[in-house]
Design a protein around this motif. Structure first.
Motif, PDB file in Angstrom:
ATOM      1  N   UNK A 160      44.112  35.621  53.278  1.00 38.94           N
ATOM      2  CA  UNK A 160      43.614  34.642  52.314  1.00 38.94           C
ATOM      3  C   UNK A 160      42.204  34.994  51.836  1.00 38.94           C
ATOM      4  N   UNK A 161      41.834  34.406  50.707  1.00 39.66           N
ATOM      5  CA  UNK A 161      40.439  34.472  50.257  1.00 39.66           C
ATOM      6  C   UNK A 161      39.760  33.193  50.726  1.00 39.66           C
ATOM      7  N   UNK A 185      41.186  39.249  55.643  1.00 39.66           N
ATOM      8  CA  UNK A 185      40.857  38.151  54.736  1.00 39.66           C
ATOM      9  C   UNK A 185      39.768  38.616  53.802  1.00 39.66           C
ATOM     10  N   UNK A 186      39.567  37.874  52.730  1.00 37.05           N
ATOM     11  CA  UNK A 186      38.470  38.177  51.823  1.00 37.05           C
ATOM     12  C   UNK A 186      37.473  37.032  51.918  1.00 37.05           C
ATOM     13  N   UNK A 187      36.210  37.358  52.165  1.00 34.76           N
ATOM     14  CA  UNK A 187      35.178  36.320  52.250  1.00 34.76           C
ATOM     15  C   UNK A 187      34.365  36.326  50.961  1.00 34.76           C
ATOM     16  N   UNK A 205      39.601  30.851  45.610  1.00 35.80           N
ATOM     17  CA  UNK A 205      39.792  30.925  47.056  1.00 35.80           C
ATOM     18  C   UNK A 205      41.023  30.138  47.465  1.00 35.80           C
ATOM     19  N   UNK A 206      41.555  30.523  48.628  1.00 35.19           N
ATOM     20  CA  UNK A 206      42.662  29.756  49.204  1.00 35.19           C
ATOM     21  C   UNK A 206      42.119  28.709  50.161  1.00 35.19           C
TER      22      UNK A 206
ATOM     23  N   UNK B  72      31.378  38.954  57.310  1.00 35.51           N
ATOM     24  CA  UNK B  72      32.266  39.888  56.624  1.00 35.51           C
ATOM     25  C   UNK B  72      31.704  40.241  55.250  1.00 35.51           C
ATOM     26  N   UNK B  74      33.370  41.543  52.036  1.00 36.57           N
ATOM     27  CA  UNK B  74      34.686  41.869  51.505  1.00 36.57           C
ATOM     28  C   UNK B  74      34.594  42.722  50.258  1.00 36.57           C
ATOM     29  N   UNK B  78      36.166  47.808  52.230  1.00 39.35           N
ATOM     30  CA  UNK B  78      37.046  46.800  52.825  1.00 39.35           C
ATOM     31  C   UNK B  78      37.115  46.920  54.334  1.00 39.35           C
ATOM     32  N   UNK B 178      41.117  36.308  40.546  1.00 39.34           N
ATOM     33  CA  UNK B 178      40.378  36.808  41.698  1.00 39.34           C
ATOM     34  C   UNK B 178      39.970  38.253  41.528  1.00 39.34           C
ATOM     35  N   UNK B 258      48.990  35.070  50.277  1.00 36.09           N
ATOM     36  CA  UNK B 258      47.790  34.556  49.624  1.00 36.09           C
ATOM     37  C   UNK B 258      47.212  35.501  48.578  1.00 36.09           C
ATOM     38  N   UNK B 259      47.370  36.787  48.783  1.00 36.91           N
ATOM     39  CA  UNK B 259      46.689  37.744  47.916  1.00 36.91           C
ATOM     40  C   UNK B 259      47.545  38.976  47.709  1.00 36.91           C
ATOM     41  N   UNK B 265      41.274  47.183  44.383  1.00 34.34           N
ATOM     42  CA  UNK B 265      40.980  46.033  43.552  1.00 34.34           C
ATOM     43  C   UNK B 265      39.534  46.043  43.100  1.00 34.34           C
TER      44      UNK B 265
END
Lengths: 354, 401
Positions: A160-161, A185-187, A205-206, B72, B74, B78, B178, B258-259, B265
Motif C-alpha cells: 500500500x501507499x 509499501x510506499x511512504x 494514499x491507501x 522509509x 520510497x 526502492x 500516484x 493496492x499498487x 515508476x
C-alpha cells in the motif's frame, strides 16, 4: 578633498559596524539575562504558546471566526490565566507551528511553551534540549483507511501507499512496523496534516497513519467522514505533553502544576460554572487547592496564590476541557478511555496538592 | 579612480601632512580595520552560537550522521532499508533524488526554453502568441503556487483515482494519480556480450564518420557520414544481440491489491517537481534566448539571406552561434535557480535531500549541523554548475587574433 571626505564616511561606517559588533562579544544567553522563562513572560506581559492550528479538537484556528479552539489551545489559556489572572488577546499569543519546526521554536525561545500534540519521548526529552510533561492526552498511533478498501489490520497493508507527516514519531513507527511485518509499501511524507488527509481523499494514499486522536480529528475535515475507518491496531504509545526549554525548573513547575490544577479540579468536582461557590468551602483540602485563606499555593510557583481559581474560571477542569474539545459530543467523539481520572480507571492523575 | 598622492614637499618651513590625513596611511589602515571587524564579527557569531547551543544542552554533534535514519524513503531508491541505513546514507539517497530532478530539469528547461524563445520571434502569429502567453504566465507566478497547481490541480484531480482505471499507453505504461508505471528493461546474464559489441560498433562508427569527412574534404564527394555510422553500429549491435541470445528481459508493471508492482515508476511528486521546475525555468530561459537572438545585428540576417541561406540555415548557422555567447552567462543563473528551487519539493512531499535533512534535524535536534551541511551541498551543486557554465562560456568566446 572629496576623496578624503568619502574615506571619512567609510571609516565612520566601519566604526559603527565595529561598535555594533562588540557588545555581542560577551554572549549572554537568554537564561542569564532574564532568568527563568517565567520572569521573561511576566515582564513581557504576554505568553507565546506554540500550537497546531490545523487540527480540530487539539489546536484549530477557525478561519471564518478567527477563533482558536482545542484541547492544547485550552491548556495555553490555562497557563495564561495562571500567569496573568485572565486571558485576553493581548496576553496570550498563539503561534502556529508545523510538525517539523515546532521544537526549534522552543529551543530558540520563539515560543515559551509548546502545546502541539507532541509526543513525549526519551530522545526529545534529552537531546532536543527540551523538557516535556505532564501528559495532557494519552494517545497511540493508528491507521485510517477507506472503509471500502477491505483492510482490517496493518498486516493487510502490504504494497500500500501510506501517507504521514514529516518530522514525527509516526513516520518512524510505521517504518519500523512495516519492516517487522516484512511488507513492501510506499511512504509518502507531507509537511502539513491537511495535505495528508487530502492525499487520502484524493486517492494518493491507501492509508493514513498518525496518532489515533489526530486521525479522528482529520476525519472530521474530510468531505465524507463516513468513508474512512480507523483500524483497531494501536502501534505505539503517544503520550502528548507540553514541551518547554530544558534547565528551567521554575517554568517547568508552572506549566506542570497548571495542568495538574485542571486534573485536581476535576477530582474535587470543581467546574468552571461553580468555582466561585467553592471559595467559601470549609474543606481544608479545597481551601489549600484554591489558595484561599492563609494557605500557600500559587506563591510557591511564583504566581498569584489563587491562580487555580483563575485557571478554572478560564477553561474549567480537565474533564470539561476534554468534553468541550474531543469528547463524545464533539465531532471527534473520543471516549475518555485511558484519559479518564485515575479514580475512574484512567491514567489522569495529579500529585498531592500540599 | 587613478589617484596618485602628491609627491612629498620638502620645502623648509613646510608643515608635513599629519599621518591621519595621509592617503597612503588611511588606505592601509582602513583595510586592516575592515579585516579586524570581519574577523571579530565572525568569531563573535560563532562563539555566540556554540555557547548558546551548549547552554541549551544542544552541543554540536557530528556523530548523529552515523545513527539510523529510521524512516522509509520510497522515492527513487526502492531498496532503501530504513532499519539499517544511517542518516548519512539517507542524505545520499535524498541527494540522488535531488540530482534526478536537477539533471532532467536542466535538460528539459533548456530544450523547452530555446524552443519557446525562438517561438516568440516566429513569423507565425499563433506560435508567437502562444509563446508569449506561456512566458508571461509562468514567469509572473510563484513557483510554489505552480507546484501546488500541478500537483493537486493537474495530476491529482484530473488523473484516474482508481488504479484499475489508469490510462494505459502502449508498453504498457499506466498513468494514474500516484505515479507513471512503466516496464523496466533489465540486462540478462549475457547482456555484457551485447554491450561489448555495441561499444565496438560505436567506436568503429565514429572512426568511419571521421574518415568519411576526410574523404569529403579531399575529394569533394558526398560524405554519407550518418549512413556509415549507423551501418557500423547496427551490424555490430545486431550481431551482439544474436550472440547473447536476447540480452534483455522486461519487467512489466502489474496491478496488485493496492499498487502496481514490478517495472519502474515515476512518482507523482517527482513528476510534479520536475515538470514544475522545467516549465518555470524555461519561461526565463525563453526570454534570455529571445534577447540573445534579438541582440544579433539584423544586418547579419540580411547578409545571410542575400547569400541564399534558408531561414532555418540562417538561424542555425548565423544567428544562434552568435546569440549563444550572449545567452550563456544569464543561462547559468537560471540553471543555478533551478537547482536551488528543487528544494521546494518538500511542499509536495518529494523526498529530496532537503526533505531528508529536515527529517534528520527534527529527529536529532542538530539543526545547525544539518543546515550547514545542507548549505555545503547546495553550494557544491551550484559551484559545479557555475564551473561548467564558465568553461562553456570560455570555449564559446569570440576568437580574436
Amino acid at each position: 578633498m572629496k576623496k578624503t571626505s568619502r574615506l571619512f564616511v567609510l571609516a565612520l561606517a566601519l566604526a559603527l559596524v565595529a561598535v555594533m559588533a562588540f557588545p555581542a562579544a560577551s554572549p549572554q544567553p537568554a537564561q542569564a539575562q532574564g532568568g527563568s522563562v517565567l520572569d521573561q513572560v511576566l515582564a513581557r506581559g504576554s505568553l507565546n504558546c506554540g500550537v497546531n492550528g490545523q487540527l480540530p479538537g487539539f489546536g484549530y484556528l477557525d478561519t471564518n471566526t478567527s477563533e482558536w479552539s482545542g484541547l492544547d489551545v485550552d491548556f495555553c489559556r490555562a497557563i495564561a490565566a495562571a500567569l496573568f489572572g485572565e486571558v485576553t488577546p493581548e496576553n496570550l499569543i498563539f503561534v502556529p507551528t508545523t510538525a517539523q519546526e515546532r521544537f526549534t521554536a522552543v529551543q530558540t525561545g520563539t515560543v515559551d511553551v509548546l502545546l502541539r500534540n507532541a509526543t513525549w519521548t526519551l530522545q526529545r526529552d534529552t537531546e532536543l534540549g527540551l523538557d516535556l510533561g505532564p501528559v495532557v492526552f494519552y494517545d497511540g498511533q493508528g491507521l485510517m483507511v477507506r472503509a471500502d478498501s477491505g483492510a482490517t489490520t496493518a498486516a493487510d497493508l502490504g504494497g500500500a501507499s501510506i501517507c504521514t507527516l514529516t518530522g514525527t514519531t509516526t513516520a518512524l513507527n510505521i517504518s519500523e512496523l512495516m519492516g517487522s511485518l516484512g511488507l513492501e509499501y510506499e511512504l509518502v511524507v507531507f509537511e502539513q496534516a491537511s495535505q495528508t488527509i487530502a492525499a487520502l481523499e484524493e486517492g494518493r494514499c491507501d492509508a493514513l497513519t498518525s496518532d489515533r486522536s489526530q486521525l479522528a480529528s482529520l476525519r472530521t475535515t474530510a468531505a465524507d467522514p463516513g468513508a474512512y475507518i480507523i483500524l483497531d491496531d494501536v502501534i505505539s504509545k503517544e503520550p502528548l505533553a507540553p514541551a518547554y526549554i530544558e534547565t528551567d525548573a521554575k517554568w517547568a513547575n508552572v506549566v506542570s502544576w497548571v495542568v495538574y490544577a485542571t486534573i485536581q479540579a476535576e477530582e474535587f468536582g470543581i467546574t468552571q460554572a461553580d468555582v466561585d461557590s467553592f471559595l467559601t468551602s470549609e474543606d481544608p483540602a479545597i481551601q489549600r487547592f484554591l489558595g484561599v485563606g492563609e494557605n500557600v499555593s500559587g506563591t510557591l510557583l511564583g504566581l498569584d496564590n489563587d491562580f487555580v481559581v483563575n485557571v478554572i474560571r478560564a477553561v474549567g477542569n480537565y474533564g470539561e476541557i476534554y468534553e468541550r474539545n474531543v469528547g463524545p459530543n464533539t465531532p471527534l467523539a473520543l471516549d475518555r478511555g485511558i484519559n479518564n481520572l485515575w479514580t475512574n480507571g484512567g491514567l489522569i492523575y495529579a500529585p498531592a496538592w500540599r | 579612480m587613478s589617484y596618485s598622492p602628491p609627491a612629498p614637499i620638502n620645502r623648509p618651513g613646510h608643515v608635513p601632512v599629519p599621518f591621519w590625513r595621509d592617503i597612503r596611511f588611511i588606505q592601509i589602515f582602513l583595510q586592516i580595520a575592515f579585516l579586524v571587524v570581519v574577523i571579530v564579527a565572525g568569531y563573535t557569531l560563532l562563539h555566540n552560537l556554540v555557547t548558546n547551543l551548549e547552554k541549551s544542552n544542544l552541543p554540536i554533534d557530528f556523530g548523529m550522521f552515523e545513527r539510523p535514519f529510521g524512516t522509509q524513503i520510497s522515492e527513487g531508491q526502492m531498496d532503501f532499508d530504513p532499519g539499517s541505513s544511517s542518516n548519512i546514507e539517507a542524505m545520499r539517497a535524498g541527494l540522488q533524488n535531488t540530482m534526478r530532478v536537477v539533471v532532467i530539469g536542466l535538460i528539459g528547461a533548456t530544450i523547452l526554453g530555446v524552443l519557446v524563445g525562438i517561438g516568440r520571434l516566429s513569423t507565425n502569429f499563433l506560435v508567437r502568441q502562444i509563446s508569449m502567453v506561456y512566458v508571461e504566465i509562468f514567469r509572473n507566478t510563484p513557483l510554489l503556487v505552480q507546484l501546488y497547481f500541478i500537483y493537486r490541480g493537474m495530476l491529482r484531480l484530473t488523473l484516474p483515482e482508481n488504479l484499475k482505471d489508469s490510462y494505459k499507453l502502449p508498453g504498457p505504461i499506466y498513468i494514474n494519480r500516484r505515479a507513471v508505471n512503466f516496464p523496466l528493461i533489465e540486462g540478462t546474464d549475457t547482456a555484457e556480450l551485447f554491450y561489448i559489441a555495441l561499444g565496438i560498433g560505436l567506436t568503429l562508427g565514429i572512426a568511419l564518420w571521421w574518415w568519411r569527412l576526410r574523404v569529403q574534404e579531399q575529394t569533394g564527394r558526398p560524405a554519407y557520414t550518418l549512413r556509415f555510422f549507423l551501418g557500423a553500429v547496427l551490424i555490430f549491435s545486431g550481431a551482439g544481440w544474436l550472440l547473447s541470445g536476447g540480452p534483455f528481459s522486461v519487467d512489466y508493471p502489474r496491478l496488485e491489491r493496492f499498487n502496481f508492482v514490478g517495472g519502474d515508476r515515476l512518482s507523482a511528486e517527482y513528476l510534479t517537481l520536475t515538470l514544475g521546475l522545467i516549465l518555470y525555468t524555461a519561461a526565463f530561459i525563453a526570454d534570455i534566448v529571445r534577447a540573445g537572438i534579438q541582440a544579433v545585428p539584423y544586418g547579419q540576417i540580411e547578409a545571410a539571406r542575400a547569400q541564399g541561406f534558408s531561414s532555418g540555415q540562417t538561424l542555425r548557422l548565423i544567428v544562434l552561434p552568435q546569440a549563444l555567447r550572449l545567452i550563456i552567462p544569464p543561462l547559468g543563473n537560471q540553471y543555478l535557480n533551478l537547482a536551488k528551487n528543487s528544494s521546494l519539493g518538500i511542499a509536495i512531499g518529494f523526498f529530496d535531500v532537503y526533505n531528508v535533512a529536515n527529517e534528520i534535524s527534527n529527529q536529532t535536534g542538530q539543526s545547525v549541523v544539518i543546515f550547514a551541511t545542507m548549505m555545503a551541498i547546495y553550494l557544491s551543486i551550484s559551484l559545479f554548475i557555475s564551473l561548467v557554465m564558465n568553461t562553456v562560456n570560455y570555449l564559446m568566446r569570440t576568437r580574436t587574433r
